[in-house]
Design a protein around this motif. Structure first.
Motif, PDB file in Angstrom:
ATOM      1  N   LYS A 174       0.859  -1.192   0.000  1.00  0.00           N
ATOM      2  CA  LYS A 174       0.000   0.000   0.000  1.00  0.00           C
ATOM      3  C   LYS A 174       0.900   1.250   0.000  1.00  0.00           C
ATOM      4  O   LYS A 174       2.012   1.227   0.536  1.00  0.00           O
ATOM      5  N   CYS A 175       0.389   2.336  -0.623  1.00  0.00           N
ATOM      6  CA  CYS A 175       1.182   3.568  -0.640  1.00  0.00           C
ATOM      7  C   CYS A 175       0.944   4.358   0.649  1.00  0.00           C
ATOM      8  O   CYS A 175      -0.144   4.348   1.206  1.00  0.00           O
ATOM      9  N   THR A 176       1.989   5.050   1.129  1.00  0.00           N
ATOM     10  CA  THR A 176       1.829   5.844   2.359  1.00  0.00           C
ATOM     11  C   THR A 176       1.355   7.269   2.033  1.00  0.00           C
ATOM     12  O   THR A 176       1.001   8.012   2.940  1.00  0.00           O
TER      13      THR A 176
ATOM     14  N   GLU B 285      -2.715  10.909  -0.824  1.00  0.00           N
ATOM     15  CA  GLU B 285      -3.357  11.290  -2.107  1.00  0.00           C
ATOM     16  C   GLU B 285      -3.372  10.108  -3.067  1.00  0.00           C
ATOM     17  O   GLU B 285      -4.164  10.052  -3.993  1.00  0.00           O
ATOM     18  N   CYS B 286      -2.491   9.162  -2.852  1.00  0.00           N
ATOM     19  CA  CYS B 286      -2.356   8.068  -3.840  1.00  0.00           C
ATOM     20  C   CYS B 286      -3.114   6.853  -3.319  1.00  0.00           C
ATOM     21  O   CYS B 286      -3.043   6.518  -2.159  1.00  0.00           O
ATOM     22  N   GLU B 287      -3.880   6.194  -4.220  1.00  0.00           N
ATOM     23  CA  GLU B 287      -4.710   5.082  -3.736  1.00  0.00           C
ATOM     24  C   GLU B 287      -4.048   3.726  -3.985  1.00  0.00           C
ATOM     25  O   GLU B 287      -4.695   2.701  -3.941  1.00  0.00           O
ATOM     26  N   TYR B 288      -2.765   3.725  -4.288  1.00  0.00           N
ATOM     27  CA  TYR B 288      -2.149   2.450  -4.685  1.00  0.00           C
ATOM     28  C   TYR B 288      -2.278   1.398  -3.586  1.00  0.00           C
ATOM     29  O   TYR B 288      -1.928   1.622  -2.426  1.00  0.00           O
ATOM     30  N   LEU B 289      -2.861   0.260  -3.937  1.00  0.00           N
ATOM     31  CA  LEU B 289      -2.939  -0.900  -3.017  1.00  0.00           C
ATOM     32  C   LEU B 289      -3.063  -2.125  -3.911  1.00  0.00           C
ATOM     33  O   LEU B 289      -4.085  -2.312  -4.569  1.00  0.00           O
TER      34      LEU B 289
ATOM     35  N   ARG C 148       9.012   1.049  -2.586  1.00  0.00           N
ATOM     36  CA  ARG C 148       8.420   2.334  -2.958  1.00  0.00           C
ATOM     37  C   ARG C 148       7.133   2.074  -3.747  1.00  0.00           C
ATOM     38  O   ARG C 148       6.985   1.015  -4.372  1.00  0.00           O
ATOM     39  N   CYS C 149       6.234   3.039  -3.724  1.00  0.00           N
ATOM     40  CA  CYS C 149       4.989   2.911  -4.494  1.00  0.00           C
ATOM     41  C   CYS C 149       5.327   2.992  -5.982  1.00  0.00           C
ATOM     42  O   CYS C 149       5.955   3.965  -6.424  1.00  0.00           O
ATOM     43  N   PRO C 150       4.920   1.975  -6.776  1.00  0.00           N
ATOM     44  CA  PRO C 150       5.244   2.009  -8.208  1.00  0.00           C
ATOM     45  C   PRO C 150       4.513   3.141  -8.939  1.00  0.00           C
ATOM     46  O   PRO C 150       4.874   3.522 -10.034  1.00  0.00           O
ATOM     47  N   LYS C 151       3.450   3.678  -8.273  1.00  0.00           N
ATOM     48  CA  LYS C 151       2.634   4.706  -8.946  1.00  0.00           C
ATOM     49  C   LYS C 151       3.223   6.100  -8.711  1.00  0.00           C
ATOM     50  O   LYS C 151       3.429   6.868  -9.635  1.00  0.00           O
ATOM     51  N   CYS C 152       3.523   6.421  -7.462  1.00  0.00           N
ATOM     52  CA  CYS C 152       3.930   7.814  -7.179  1.00  0.00           C
ATOM     53  C   CYS C 152       5.309   7.903  -6.548  1.00  0.00           C
ATOM     54  O   CYS C 152       5.801   8.990  -6.280  1.00  0.00           O
ATOM     55  N   GLY C 153       5.927   6.765  -6.251  1.00  0.00           N
ATOM     56  CA  GLY C 153       7.300   6.801  -5.759  1.00  0.00           C
ATOM     57  C   GLY C 153       7.440   7.005  -4.260  1.00  0.00           C
ATOM     58  O   GLY C 153       8.528   6.894  -3.706  1.00  0.00           O
TER      59      GLY C 153
HETATM   60 ZN    ZN Z   1       1.668   6.105  -4.344  1.00  0.00          ZN
END
Ligand code: ZN
Ligand code: BJW
Length: 304
Positions: free
Chosen positions: A157-159, A162-166, A205-210
Motif C-alpha cells: 500500500k502507498c503511504t 493522495e495516492c490510492e495504490y494498493l 516504494r509505491c510504483p505509482k507515485c514513488g
Molecule cells: Zn503512491
C-alpha cells in the motif's frame, strides 16, 4: 488438556446442528500448524520484540527499515506456507452441501479471520478446485464467505494519502535491500540479532507515485476492514466458533460477549460460543464449549 469427552462432542454437534447463522473468528493459532508462529505465545515472534511494538503506524514512522524487515520475513513465511487441516475443515463449511449435513438449518456461514497470511482463502480456492474436478456433488464454494479484517501480508500500500495504490505483490523480496536482509536471517528466534538499517529510499516504494510503500495490513489504531459487514454478521450470528486467538484486539475481542448477549436484542435465545484453543482465553467465560488442544485436532474431532 484432557481430550474433550464424547458427551461434550455430541452436545456440540447437536447445538451446532440447530444454528442458523454461524460465524468463525480466527487468529494466529489457526495457522500455527502451517508453520507460521503466533504473536503472543512461544517467546515472542521476532527479535524478541512484541508485535504491538512493530505492527503500529508509529513504529513504521519511527523505523520503517525495522518494520519492513519484520514484514518481509513474515511474507516469506506466509507465501511458503500451506493451509493445514483446520483451514480445510473451515473451507468445507463454506460449501453448502457439507454445511447442510452438519447444520441443516444454517442460512449462513462466514469466516472472519484476523490473520493476514491468506491461508483461509487459499484453502477455499483449493476446495473449489477439488470440487469442480471431483465427482462429489457440491454447491459452489462461497468465496465471499471469508473476511480478512486485518488485510493481507501480500498487499503493498502507498503511504501517500493522495495516492490510492494498493495491490497484491507476491515477489520475494519486494526490493533488493530486503533480500540482503534475508540472507542474514535464519529463523524467527535469531532473526534480527543482526541489525541492518536500510535507508528509506531503498525500502519498497509505491510504483505509482514513488512514495514510501507499506504492508497492506491493518495496524493498531487503524480501522479493521469490512467493519460494517462484520458488525452485521455478529449481530445475526447465533453460533460463534473462536479459533486460535487470544482476542487481544478489537473488534474480534468483542464478538463472543456480543453473541452471548444477542438474545436480549433479537428475542431469541443467547448465541452460542465454542472456543478452540491450546490455552485458556478470555472468551472461555462466555463459551458454552471449550475444546483445549491444537485446533486442527479438535476441529477434526467435532467435524469428522
Ligand atoms: Zn503512491
Ligand atoms: C493455538 C494453536 C493451535 C497457538 N491451535 N490455538 C483507535 C485508535 C487507537 C486504538 C484503537 C482505535 N480503535 C480501536 C482501538 C483499539 C485497538 C486494540 O484493540 N488495541 C488493543 C491492544 C487494546 N484495536 C484496533 O486498533 C483495531 N481497529 C479497530 O478496532 O478499529 C476500530 C475503528 C472503527 C472505526 C474507525 C476507526 C477505528 C485494529 C487492530 C489491528 C490489529 N493488528 C495486528 C497486526 C495485523 C497485521 C499483522 O498481522 O502484522 O493484528 S496486531 C495482532 O493481533 C494481529 C493479530 O491479527 C491480532 C490478534 O492476535 P492473535 O491472532 O489472537 O494471535 P495471538 O498470538 O495473540 O494468539 C494466538 C492464540 O492461538 C493463542 O491464544 C495461542 O494459545 C493459540 N494457539 N497454537 C489452537 N495449534
Amino acid at each position: 488438556n484432557s481430550p474433550p469427552n464424547e458427551v461434550q462432542i455430541q452436545e456440540f454437534r447437536r447445538i451446532f446442528g440447530e444454528s442458523n447463522h454461524i460465524i468463525v473468528v480466527a487468529g494466529a493459532g489457526l495457522s500455527a500448524a502451517s508453520g507460521i508462529p503466533t504473536f503472543r505465545d512461544g517467546g515472542g515472534m521476532w527479535r524478541s520484540l512484541d508485535v504491538t511494538t512493530l505492527a503500529t503506524p508509529e513504529a513504521f514512522k519511527a523505523n520503517p527499515s525495522l518494520v519492513w524487515q519484520f514484514y518481509h520475513y513474515r511474507r516469506v513465511k506466509a507465501l511458503q506456507a500451506k493451509p493445514n487441516k483446520a483451514h480445510r475443515i473451515l473451507a468445507r463449511l463454506s460449501e453448502p452441501h457439507f454445511l447442510a449435513k452438519v447444520a441443516p438449518k444454517a442460512k449462513s456461514f462466514n469466516l472472519i479471520t484476523q490473520n493476514v497470511d491468506r491461508l483461509s482463502v487459499t484453502a477455499l480456492k483449493e476446495l473449489a478446485e477439488e470440487l469442480t474436478t471431483g465427482a462429489t456433488p457440491s454447491g459452489r464454494v462461497r468465496m465471499d464467505s471469508v473476511f480478512e479484517i486485518h488485510g493481507k501480508i501480500s498487499d503493498v500500500k502507498c503511504t501517500n494519502p493522495e495516492c490510492e495504490y494498493l495491490e497484491e505483490d507476491l515477489s520475494i523480496p519486494l526490493c533488493s535491500s530486503l533480500g540482503i536482509a534475508d540472507t542474514q536471517l535464519t529463523d524467527y528466534q535469531d532473526a534480527g540479532t543482526k541489525e541492518i538499517n536500510i535507508p528509506e529510499e531503498d525500502l519498497p516504494r509505491c510504483p505509482k507515485c514513488g512514495a514510501l510503500a507499506r504492508p497492506g495490513v491493518v495496524w493498531a489504531g487503524e480501522r479493521s476492514l469490512s467493519w460494517d459487514i462484520i458488525n452485521q454478521l455478529v449481530f445475526k450470528a447465533d453460533m460463534c466458533l473462536v479459533i486460535g486467538t487470544s482476542l487481544p484486539v478489537t473488534p474480534a475481542s468483542t464478538f463472543p460477549m456480543r453473541i452471548r448477549g444477542r438474545g436480549a436484542n433479537v428475542g431469541s435465545g443467547p448465541g452460542k460460543v465454542a472456543v478452540f484453543n491450546v490455552e485458556p482465553t478470555k472468551a472461555d467465560e462466555h463459551a458454552h464449549f471449550v475444546f483445549h488442544g491444537p485446533c486442527d485436532v479438535e476441529l477434526s474431532r467435532v467435524f469428522p
